[in-house]
Structure formats: C-alpha cells, structure tokens
Write a protein that holds these residues in place. Structure first.
Motif, PDB file in Angstrom:
ATOM      1  N   VAL A 343       0.845  -1.201   0.000  1.00 55.22           N
ATOM      2  CA  VAL A 343       0.000   0.000   0.000  1.00 55.22           C
ATOM      3  C   VAL A 343       0.877   1.247   0.000  1.00 55.22           C
ATOM      4  O   VAL A 343       0.631   2.206  -0.751  1.00 55.22           O
ATOM      5  N   GLU A 344       1.900   1.248   0.835  1.00 58.37           N
ATOM      6  CA  GLU A 344       2.789   2.405   0.944  1.00 58.37           C
ATOM      7  C   GLU A 344       3.456   2.711  -0.400  1.00 58.37           C
ATOM      8  O   GLU A 344       3.562   3.877  -0.810  1.00 58.37           O
ATOM      9  N   SER A 345       3.910   1.682  -1.100  1.00 52.48           N
ATOM     10  CA  SER A 345       4.555   1.872  -2.394  1.00 52.48           C
ATOM     11  C   SER A 345       3.582   2.457  -3.410  1.00 52.48           C
ATOM     12  O   SER A 345       3.932   3.371  -4.176  1.00 52.48           O
ATOM     13  N   PHE A 346       2.357   1.933  -3.404  1.00 50.75           N
ATOM     14  CA  PHE A 346       1.320   2.445  -4.303  1.00 50.75           C
ATOM     15  C   PHE A 346       1.009   3.906  -4.002  1.00 50.75           C
ATOM     16  O   PHE A 346       0.968   4.755  -4.899  1.00 50.75           O
ATOM     17  N   VAL A 347       0.805   4.217  -2.732  1.00 53.49           N
ATOM     18  CA  VAL A 347       0.504   5.587  -2.325  1.00 53.49           C
ATOM     19  C   VAL A 347       1.664   6.519  -2.668  1.00 53.49           C
ATOM     20  O   VAL A 347       1.464   7.655  -3.133  1.00 53.49           O
ATOM     21  N   CYS A 348       2.881   6.043  -2.449  1.00 52.95           N
ATOM     22  CA  CYS A 348       4.066   6.847  -2.749  1.00 52.95           C
ATOM     23  C   CYS A 348       4.091   7.239  -4.228  1.00 52.95           C
ATOM     24  O   CYS A 348       4.385   8.396  -4.574  1.00 52.95           O
ATOM     25  N   ASN A 349       3.784   6.296  -5.101  1.00 53.96           N
ATOM     26  CA  ASN A 349       3.757   6.588  -6.536  1.00 53.96           C
ATOM     27  C   ASN A 349       2.718   7.662  -6.870  1.00 53.96           C
ATOM     28  O   ASN A 349       2.986   8.582  -7.650  1.00 53.96           O
ATOM     29  N   ILE A 350       1.538   7.536  -6.270  1.00 60.72           N
ATOM     30  CA  ILE A 350       0.458   8.498  -6.537  1.00 60.72           C
ATOM     31  C   ILE A 350       0.834   9.888  -6.025  1.00 60.72           C
ATOM     32  O   ILE A 350       0.701  10.896  -6.730  1.00 60.72           O
ATOM     33  N   VAL A 351       1.300   9.937  -4.776  1.00 61.73           N
ATOM     34  CA  VAL A 351       1.634  11.234  -4.173  1.00 61.73           C
ATOM     35  C   VAL A 351       2.752  11.911  -4.953  1.00 61.73           C
ATOM     36  O   VAL A 351       2.680  13.112  -5.269  1.00 61.73           O
ATOM     37  N   PHE A 499       0.355  -2.358  -8.239  1.00 61.05           N
ATOM     38  CA  PHE A 499      -0.200  -2.626  -6.908  1.00 61.05           C
ATOM     39  C   PHE A 499      -0.964  -3.945  -6.911  1.00 61.05           C
ATOM     40  O   PHE A 499      -0.771  -4.803  -6.027  1.00 61.05           O
ATOM     41  N   GLN A 500      -1.790  -4.160  -7.890  1.00 62.34           N
ATOM     42  CA  GLN A 500      -2.564  -5.391  -7.992  1.00 62.34           C
ATOM     43  C   GLN A 500      -1.653  -6.607  -8.147  1.00 62.34           C
ATOM     44  O   GLN A 500      -1.891  -7.655  -7.532  1.00 62.34           O
ATOM     45  N   ASP A 501      -0.619  -6.468  -8.957  1.00 62.95           N
ATOM     46  CA  ASP A 501       0.315  -7.585  -9.166  1.00 62.95           C
ATOM     47  C   ASP A 501       1.042  -7.929  -7.875  1.00 62.95           C
ATOM     48  O   ASP A 501       1.257  -9.112  -7.555  1.00 62.95           O
ATOM     49  N   ARG A 502       1.431  -6.907  -7.123  1.00 64.96           N
ATOM     50  CA  ARG A 502       2.140  -7.167  -5.865  1.00 64.96           C
ATOM     51  C   ARG A 502       1.218  -7.835  -4.854  1.00 64.96           C
ATOM     52  O   ARG A 502       1.630  -8.763  -4.143  1.00 64.96           O
ATOM     53  N   LEU A 503      -0.044  -7.406  -4.788  1.00 62.39           N
ATOM     54  CA  LEU A 503      -1.008  -8.047  -3.897  1.00 62.39           C
ATOM     55  C   LEU A 503      -1.233  -9.500  -4.302  1.00 62.39           C
ATOM     56  O   LEU A 503      -1.370 -10.387  -3.446  1.00 62.39           O
ATOM     57  N   ALA A 504      -1.277  -9.763  -5.599  1.00 59.03           N
ATOM     58  CA  ALA A 504      -1.460 -11.134  -6.083  1.00 59.03           C
ATOM     59  C   ALA A 504      -0.292 -12.020  -5.672  1.00 59.03           C
ATOM     60  O   ALA A 504      -0.478 -13.194  -5.304  1.00 59.03           O
ATOM     61  N   GLU A 505       0.921 -11.469  -5.704  1.00 61.85           N
ATOM     62  CA  GLU A 505       2.093 -12.233  -5.273  1.00 61.85           C
ATOM     63  C   GLU A 505       2.004 -12.557  -3.783  1.00 61.85           C
ATOM     64  O   GLU A 505       2.327 -13.681  -3.355  1.00 61.85           O
ATOM     65  N   ILE A 506       1.603 -11.578  -2.995  1.00 62.71           N
ATOM     66  CA  ILE A 506       1.448 -11.810  -1.556  1.00 62.71           C
ATOM     67  C   ILE A 506       0.407 -12.890  -1.310  1.00 62.71           C
ATOM     68  O   ILE A 506       0.590 -13.798  -0.481  1.00 62.71           O
TER      69      ILE A 506
END
Length: 535
Positions: A343-351, A499-506
């Motif tokens: 989540v942090e990585s995704f938010v960081c990209n957006i911000v 983000f979706q790909d990383r969640l899928a890996e987790i």
C-alpha cells in the motif's frame, strides 16, 4: 434524504468518542443513495441474518444454562467453517490459547514483558513447573521470551448488563505468556483481579484442570470485549466513518487524494448506521448478549479512545512499540507488513506523481482542511495521540494515506473476518459471564463452569451476530480492485496494475503457506480483504 456531500454533518456519538454522521432518525434510508447498500448486498444481508435466526429459533427462546459442553456443539454446528470446527476441537489447549494473541482476531494487544507488573505477584516458584528445569523466570525475562496480555482497560467497567434477569460479570485480567523452546506461546499465569490478595489467586497450568480452564475462559471473555469494541468497532469502523465524512466534506471529487481513497469508504456509512442501531444501540445485540451492554459501551469506547495513538494505527510502529518484531509465527505481523509495504509503495507513486515538492502538500488548502477536520472530529484534538492535525511534507502525506487505506481494508479484515471461526464455539469467546470471577482455587467444577457461561439464548444470539458480521455478502470488491475508473492517466493505471500484481504475489505466498497449516491464517490474504469497512 441527503442528496449532496455538502449536506453531510457531524454529530456526537458519545462523549470522548469519534463523532459520526448526522442523519434523520439514524436510518440507513436517509443516507445519500451512493452510501446505502446496493440491492444485491442489502437483500443478501437480510437473508443471511433472517435465515440463521430461523435455524437457531429453538435456542434463542431458551434461557436455561447449558448442561453439557457437548450440547453447545448443537448450536455451533448449524453453521460451520473449517476453522470453526478446528477451534471447537483444540480450544482447551494452552498453545492454541496463546496462538490467538498472534494469529487470532485480536492480534495487537499482547506485548513483550521485561518486568512483571507490581500488581501481578508471579514469582520463580509459581512458574517453575511450566518453564522446566533448564531455565527460570528471570532468565526468560532477560532473554525476551515473556509476554503480557493486560486488560487494564476493563478495570473501571462498573456498568454491566443484566441478561435473562441475571446480573452479568466482567474482569480485567492479567495474563503472562511464555515463548517456549518449540516457539509456542503458552500461558503460564493468570490473575483475574487488578488487586492481588488472598481473594485474587494467580491461576497456573499446574492447578486443577477446571481451575485453569475457567481462568482461561475469563481471559477469553475479556478479550472478546476489548476486541469487539476497541480493536474492531472503534479502530476500524468508527475511524473509517470519520475518514469518510471528512473526505466528502472537504475534498472535491477531482482532487487526487479523493480519487485515491474514495474506494476504501464504500458502504462504510451504511454498515455503521446499521451497527449503531442493531448491534450497539438500545435493545440491540450488545444489550441482549454482551456483558458491557448498551450502557457500558460509551464507557469502554471512551477508555479505548484515550489509548489510541497514531503509532498504534501504523503497523510498523505498532509492532515496534510492543517489541513484537522477532517473535516467531506471528502471521498478523508478517502478512500485515507485506500489505502495508505494498500500500505504501502504491501511495508513494500516486503522491509523488501529483506533488513534486513538499510545499505543494503544506500549501494545499483542501488537503489541510481535510486533515484538520479528521483531527478535530475523529481524534478530538488530542495532541498526545500523535495524530497529525496538518501535513507538511510528501512523506507525512504518504504515511497518513497508507494508515488510512490499511485501516479501512487490511486491519478491518484482520479483526473482522475470523469472528465466526473463533467465536462460534462460545467457550472460546463468551460474550458474557453469569457468575463472578473465582476468588479461590480447588472449588471449580465443570457444573460451575457451565453455570458461569452465557445461557443458551445468549449463546445463540452471539453465534448469529458473528456469522452475520464476519461473512462478507455479495457485491464485494477486494483490496486493489477499482472498477470505477477515476484516474484516467496511463501512468496512474500503471501504478494500479503494479499494486494489484504485488497483492497477487502476496496472496500466492499466503495460500501456499496455509495449505500446510492445520488452522490456516487467511485474514490478510489480499484476495480475502475487502477494500473498505463494508460489513
């Protein structure tokens, strides 16, 4: 009926508790249309509730005590899951009791213990049999293998419920646990009173089987209260509602932060309005089945709110503050940290895409008004909480948004989705107690335990409640699933896909691990996490 976000107002829910949405007659029908349940979700919610109530009708009309533990199986087996079956088989085991602090549904209470509290007179002799001959209590404290579950928050709960015409009882236990050489977390001492003395014995695993079992049941009852009202209702439902209202009131729909977080507020106002009316309101579930009852809820929530800190809402800080970084088999920590990082990585990209300089954050008037309103209406301007009232940098905004999304999705899943698994077998999570805590040893019989447990109808109501509120109905949207396209830029769409790909890996890693577990931990499997507090 409210039609526009600007017509959304705050009202006081209870003294010292986050404020909530002000709607006419506290009815879900008076929310804006987009915040009500869809027809699919609403009809399934009603069907799930009514269907199970009908199945348990014979139990809900019976106000007798249970006569045998085996009889409770009749009620708990009308709805079953793999995990609920396992829990009903192993609930007496000390290693299972301890494991629930790590991988159960209240995984943020326990902390490492470096010194035994002064009001908990546990000495070397008491726990020698539990620790064995190769070590001692002082050594285990120094080595970081002793942990404490402290229910001090329940100490001043003087307002308790009356159910079936009988007064109900509550305790504020202290429970000492040990990580043994097999990396199992097991209880080694329990005191049910805050004040030591002859009438407040320290219960031990070496006591009679019934003495030790009843002491553990009392701890599970305390854990139920703290979990449901603090970890679950306050720290996810009520805070998510604050985030929702402030967002509607302060951020325009075109604001990038609005676009980022709005999927994580879907159905939150609807489920909270229902909860305040049917679960924690007058004559609701808590009045019918839980020891604190409607009268005790504001007291416990206020006590809990005084303990809410910014660090406790951010899992990396939370883990560190409780010195829980190294204990093995802490799956809430392991899975939760992976999701926080994603989540942090995704938010960081957006911000970083929308805010190229720190000054753009500090000089964004809509963003600052939003943060200030959350601090004022949600955290009641409590500066000691550490919750920011303004944001001065991109880094501070990234952490704040990560906390918000994690709270509304993963944290809610962690404390919500397993309620039926762990509480449908009532002795593992009794909603109330019919007898006061024991004040002596060697007096507890199985008959006394059965009389202390909730009555048949109280048990049935508890089972119905946890089935309904932990089973997400139709019309789900899992974490990272954003079917309503708000960001049109190709760059942002790329961030979402990553983000979706990383969640899928987790999810793949968690599912592979769970296949080898007798009692799988899937509450933080991203494919099982709802985007928002919606149930």
């Amino acid at each position: 009926m409210l039609q526009h976000a600007e017509q959304m107002w705050w009202k006081v829910y209870a003294e010292g508790v986050p404020n909530c949405v002000d709607i006419a007659n506290d009815e879900i029908e008076n929310l804006p249309p987009n915040d009500q349940f869809s027809m699919l979700k609403g009809s399934k919610f009603i069907y799930t509730t009514c269907g199970f109530e009908f199945a348990l009708k014979g139990f809900t009309s019976n106000s007798d005590s249970w006569h045998k533990l085996e009889d409770i199986k009749l009620a708990s087996s009308l709805r079953r899951t793999h995990n609920s079956d396992i829990v009903s088989e192993i609930w007496k085991e000390d290693c299972f009791f301890g494991s629930q602090y790590l991988n159960g549904i209240n995984p943020t209470l326990i902390r490492k213990c470096f010194k035994i509290p002064e009001n908990f007179p546990v000495d070397e002799h008491m726990v020698a049999s539990s620790l064995g001959t190769s070590t001692n209590l002082n050594k285990e404290l120094q080595d970081g293998n002793i942990y404490l579950a402290d229910y001090e928050i329940l100490d001043k709960m003087t307002s308790t419920n009356i159910i079936n015409g009988k007064p109900q009882y509550i305790a504020a236990p202290l429970c000492l646990l040990w990580k043994n050489p097999l990396d199992q977390l097991v209880p080694i001492a329990i005191q049910l009173s805050r004040t030591p003395g002859d009438d407040a014995p320290v219960f031990l695993p070496t006591d009679s089987e019934n003495d030790w079992l009843l002491a553990k049941i009392w701890v599970r009852n305390a854990d139920y209260q703290v979990h449901e009202l603090d970890a679950h209702f306050l720290r996810t439902h009520l805070l998510a509602e604050v985030f929702t209202i402030a967002t509607f009131r302060q951020l325009p729909m075109g604001h990038p932060v609005y676009k980022l977080i709005i999927p994580h507020f879907r159905y939150t106002l609807g489920i909270n309005v229902l909860a305040r009316k049917h679960l924690v309101g007058p004559e609701g579930y808590f009045d019918q089945a839980v020891v604190v009852g409607n009268g005790g809820i504001p007291i416990l929530l206020k006590n809990a709110m005084e303990r809410v800190t910014y660090s406790s809402l951010c899992i990396p800080d939370n883990i560190k503050s409780r010195n829980m970084e190294s204990i093995p088999n802490y799956l809430y920590r392991d899975d939760g940290m992976k999701i926080w990082s994603a989540v942090e990585s995704f938010v960081c990209n957006i911000v970083n895409h929308y805010y190229t300089r720190d000054e753009m954050v500090s000089e964004d008037p809509e963003l600052q008004a939003w943060v200030a309103e959350i601090f004022r209406e949600g955290f009641l301007q409590n500066k000691s909480s550490g919750v920011p009232s303004c944001l001065e940098s991109k880094a501070s905004l990234i952490k704040y948004l990560t906390m918000m999304i994690f709270t509304c999705s993963a944290q809610h899943s962690a404390v919500n989705n397993g309620q039926f698994d762990y509480y449908s077998w009532m002795p593992n999570g009794p909603t109330s107690m019919n007898s006061p805590p024991p004040k002596a040893k060697c007096v507890t019989t199985m008959d006394a335990i059965l009389k202390a447990l909730p009555d048949v109808n109280t048990t049935a109501r508890g089972i119905i409640a946890v089935w309904v509120i932990s089973k997400e109905t139709l019309d789900r949207r899992c974490l990272g699933n954003y079917p309503d396209v708000r960001f049109t830029e190709n760059t942002i769409q790329k961030f979402i896909k990553e983000f979706q790909d990383r969640l899928a890996e987790i999810s793949t890693v968690i599912r592979k691990r769970n296949r080898a577990m007798r009692l799988p931990y899937d509450f933080l499997d991203p494919s099982m996490i709802e985007n928002s507090v919606s149930i």
